[in-house]
Design an enzyme around this catalytic site. Structure first.
Site, PDB file in Angstrom:
ATOM      1  N   LYS A   9      -2.121   1.082   7.186  1.00  0.00           N
ATOM      2  CA  LYS A   9      -1.415   1.126   6.318  1.00  0.00           C
ATOM      3  C   LYS A   9       0.076   2.470   6.203  1.00  0.00           C
ATOM      4  O   LYS A   9      -0.114   3.372   7.104  1.00  0.00           O
ATOM      5  CB  LYS A   9      -2.095   1.564   4.645  1.00  0.00           C
ATOM      6  CG  LYS A   9      -3.158   1.093   4.241  1.00  0.00           C
ATOM      7  CD  LYS A   9      -4.376   1.687   2.674  1.00  0.00           C
ATOM      8  CE  LYS A   9      -5.120   0.203   2.256  1.00  0.00           C
ATOM      9  NZ  LYS A   9      -6.302   1.122   1.401  1.00  0.00           N
ATOM     10  N   TYR A  49      -3.507  -7.852  -2.632  1.00  0.00           N
ATOM     11  CA  TYR A  49      -4.789  -6.912  -3.689  1.00  0.00           C
ATOM     12  C   TYR A  49      -5.190  -7.272  -4.858  1.00  0.00           C
ATOM     13  O   TYR A  49      -5.170  -7.153  -6.387  1.00  0.00           O
ATOM     14  CB  TYR A  49      -4.297  -5.906  -3.809  1.00  0.00           C
ATOM     15  CG  TYR A  49      -3.725  -4.810  -2.454  1.00  0.00           C
ATOM     16  CD1 TYR A  49      -5.817  -4.499  -2.666  1.00  0.00           C
ATOM     17  CD2 TYR A  49      -3.133  -4.352  -1.972  1.00  0.00           C
ATOM     18  CE1 TYR A  49      -5.903  -3.537  -1.547  1.00  0.00           C
ATOM     19  CE2 TYR A  49      -3.747  -3.095  -0.525  1.00  0.00           C
ATOM     20  CZ  TYR A  49      -5.250  -3.207  -0.394  1.00  0.00           C
ATOM     21  OH  TYR A  49      -4.851  -2.365   0.311  1.00  0.00           O
ATOM     22  N   ASN A 112      -5.269   6.053   2.273  1.00  0.00           N
ATOM     23  CA  ASN A 112      -7.005   5.920   3.152  1.00  0.00           C
ATOM     24  C   ASN A 112      -6.727   5.227   4.015  1.00  0.00           C
ATOM     25  O   ASN A 112      -7.267   4.531   4.942  1.00  0.00           O
ATOM     26  CB  ASN A 112      -8.050   5.343   2.556  1.00  0.00           C
ATOM     27  CG  ASN A 112      -7.456   4.024   1.529  1.00  0.00           C
ATOM     28  OD1 ASN A 112      -6.254   3.821   1.764  1.00  0.00           O
ATOM     29  ND2 ASN A 112      -9.008   3.652   0.616  1.00  0.00           N
ATOM     30  N   HIS A 115      -6.543  -0.665   5.595  1.00  0.00           N
ATOM     31  CA  HIS A 115      -7.534  -2.026   5.279  1.00  0.00           C
ATOM     32  C   HIS A 115      -8.120  -2.596   6.164  1.00  0.00           C
ATOM     33  O   HIS A 115      -7.782  -3.173   7.110  1.00  0.00           O
ATOM     34  CB  HIS A 115      -6.360  -2.849   4.493  1.00  0.00           C
ATOM     35  CG  HIS A 115      -6.958  -4.128   3.820  1.00  0.00           C
ATOM     36  ND1 HIS A 115      -7.590  -3.597   1.880  1.00  0.00           N
ATOM     37  CD2 HIS A 115      -6.926  -5.179   3.886  1.00  0.00           C
ATOM     38  CE1 HIS A 115      -8.240  -5.421   2.372  1.00  0.00           C
ATOM     39  NE2 HIS A 115      -7.872  -5.853   3.453  1.00  0.00           N
ATOM     40  N   GLU A 126      -7.346 -13.445   3.726  1.00  0.00           N
ATOM     41  CA  GLU A 126      -6.017 -12.706   3.870  1.00  0.00           C
ATOM     42  C   GLU A 126      -5.046 -13.117   5.487  1.00  0.00           C
ATOM     43  O   GLU A 126      -4.731 -12.760   5.316  1.00  0.00           O
ATOM     44  CB  GLU A 126      -6.441 -11.521   4.274  1.00  0.00           C
ATOM     45  CG  GLU A 126      -7.400 -10.700   2.819  1.00  0.00           C
ATOM     46  CD  GLU A 126      -8.560  -9.367   2.636  1.00  0.00           C
ATOM     47  OE1 GLU A 126      -8.315  -8.855   3.326  1.00  0.00           O
ATOM     48  OE2 GLU A 126      -8.548  -8.591   1.557  1.00  0.00           O
TER      49      GLU A 126
HETATM   50  P1  DAT Z   1     -10.856  -1.236   0.307  1.00  0.00           P
HETATM   51  O1  DAT Z   1      -9.780  -0.334   1.006  1.00  0.00           O
HETATM   52  O2  DAT Z   1     -12.951  -0.284   1.081  1.00  0.00           O
HETATM   53  O3  DAT Z   1     -11.754  -2.486   0.146  1.00  0.00           O
HETATM   54  P2  DAT Z   1     -11.002  -1.239  -2.593  1.00  0.00           P
HETATM   55  O4  DAT Z   1     -11.055  -2.818  -1.857  1.00  0.00           O
HETATM   56  O5  DAT Z   1     -12.170  -0.788  -3.488  1.00  0.00           O
HETATM   57  O6  DAT Z   1     -11.249  -0.370  -1.306  1.00  0.00           O
HETATM   58  O7  DAT Z   1      -9.768  -0.963  -2.902  1.00  0.00           O
HETATM   59  C1  DAT Z   1      -8.151  -0.949  -2.635  1.00  0.00           C
HETATM   60  C2  DAT Z   1      -7.701   0.087  -2.613  1.00  0.00           C
HETATM   61  O8  DAT Z   1      -7.943   0.264  -3.691  1.00  0.00           O
HETATM   62  C3  DAT Z   1      -8.322   0.620  -1.768  1.00  0.00           C
HETATM   63  O9  DAT Z   1      -8.595   0.935  -0.083  1.00  0.00           O
HETATM   64  C4  DAT Z   1      -7.452   2.593  -2.002  1.00  0.00           C
HETATM   65  C5  DAT Z   1      -7.032   1.781  -3.647  1.00  0.00           C
HETATM   66  N1  DAT Z   1      -8.068   2.343  -4.591  1.00  0.00           N
HETATM   67  C6  DAT Z   1      -9.547   1.858  -4.772  1.00  0.00           C
HETATM   68  N2  DAT Z   1     -10.147   2.994  -5.878  1.00  0.00           N
HETATM   69  C7  DAT Z   1      -9.329   3.807  -6.362  1.00  0.00           C
HETATM   70  C8  DAT Z   1      -8.926   4.780  -7.033  1.00  0.00           C
HETATM   71  N3  DAT Z   1     -10.095   4.955  -8.025  1.00  0.00           N
HETATM   72  N4  DAT Z   1      -8.182   5.020  -7.468  1.00  0.00           N
HETATM   73  C9  DAT Z   1      -7.139   4.932  -6.658  1.00  0.00           C
HETATM   74  N5  DAT Z   1      -6.825   3.722  -5.693  1.00  0.00           N
HETATM   75  C10 DAT Z   1      -7.832   2.812  -5.901  1.00  0.00           C
HETATM   76 MG    MG Z   2     -11.296  -3.843  -0.345  1.00  0.00          MG
END
Ligand code: DAT
Ligand code: MG
Length: 148
Positions: A9, A49, A112, A115, A126
């Site tokens: 990212k 997303y 974080n 991805h 994807e």
């Molecule tokens: P991952 O990236 O581990 O697959 P995810 O698909 O649940 O996690 O979410 C996608 C991204 O969205 C994640 O990397 C960071 C952001 N995100 C997730 N939960 C969040 C939250 N509660 N507040 C802010 N950003 C969030």
């Molecule tokens: Mg995800």
């Protein structure tokens, strides 16, 4: 062999972690199939997303992912989807184990670092969203005889 979509990212690119992240997957034994540095068009970020469209953080997430270049990749290997997720660590860096990418380098859930596709269906979706067929290298690694 299984393939997954991984992306450093914008925060990971800015922090100079592309090489570190590639090294982890190379050292594990996976094969790099594609990689490109690119600034993400807003429409692509929204499609990528799409599952989070209704979440309160969606706008922020799209702003963040389009805020600077990302390094998009395809990696191949046995069980790479699940194993890459383990190597990444949990979504929230505070819950990600030390030794994982997010555990070692991440500080907040918003930033974080990496991805990774979370299932065979999302990997397929994807990969085709981010890369065309011509961008995907088909080759053998001779070391694979010692990896598998
Ligand atoms: P991952 O990236 O581990 O697959 P995810 O698909 O649940 O996690 O979410 C996608 C991204 O969205 C994640 O990397 C960071 C952001 N995100 C997730 N939960 C969040 C939250 N509660 N507040 C802010 N950003 C969030
Ligand atoms: Mg995800």
């Amino acid at each position: 062999m299984e393939k997954t979509f991984l992306m450093v990212k914008p925060d990971g690119v800015q922090r100079g972690l592309i090489g570190e992240i590639i090294s982890r997957f190379e050292n594990k034994g996976y094969k790099l199939v594609s990689g490109k540095l690119m600034t993400v068009p807003r429409e692509l970020a929204e499609q990528h997303y799409a599952e989070h469209k209704e979440r309160p953080f969606f706008g922020e997430l799209v702003d963040f992912i389009t805020s600077g270049p990302v390094f998009a990749m395809i990696w191949e290997g046995e069980d790479v989807i699940t194993t890459a997720r383990q190597m990444m660590g949990k979504t929230k860096p505070s819950e990600a184990a030390p030794g994982t990418i997010r555990g070692d380098f991440g500080m907040t859930v918003g930033k974080n670092i990496i991805h990774g596709s979370d299932s065979p269906a999302s990997a397929e979706r994807e990969i085709s969203l981010w890369f065309n067929k011509e961008e995907q290298s088909v080759y053998e690694k001779t070391i694979d005889a010692w990896v598998y």
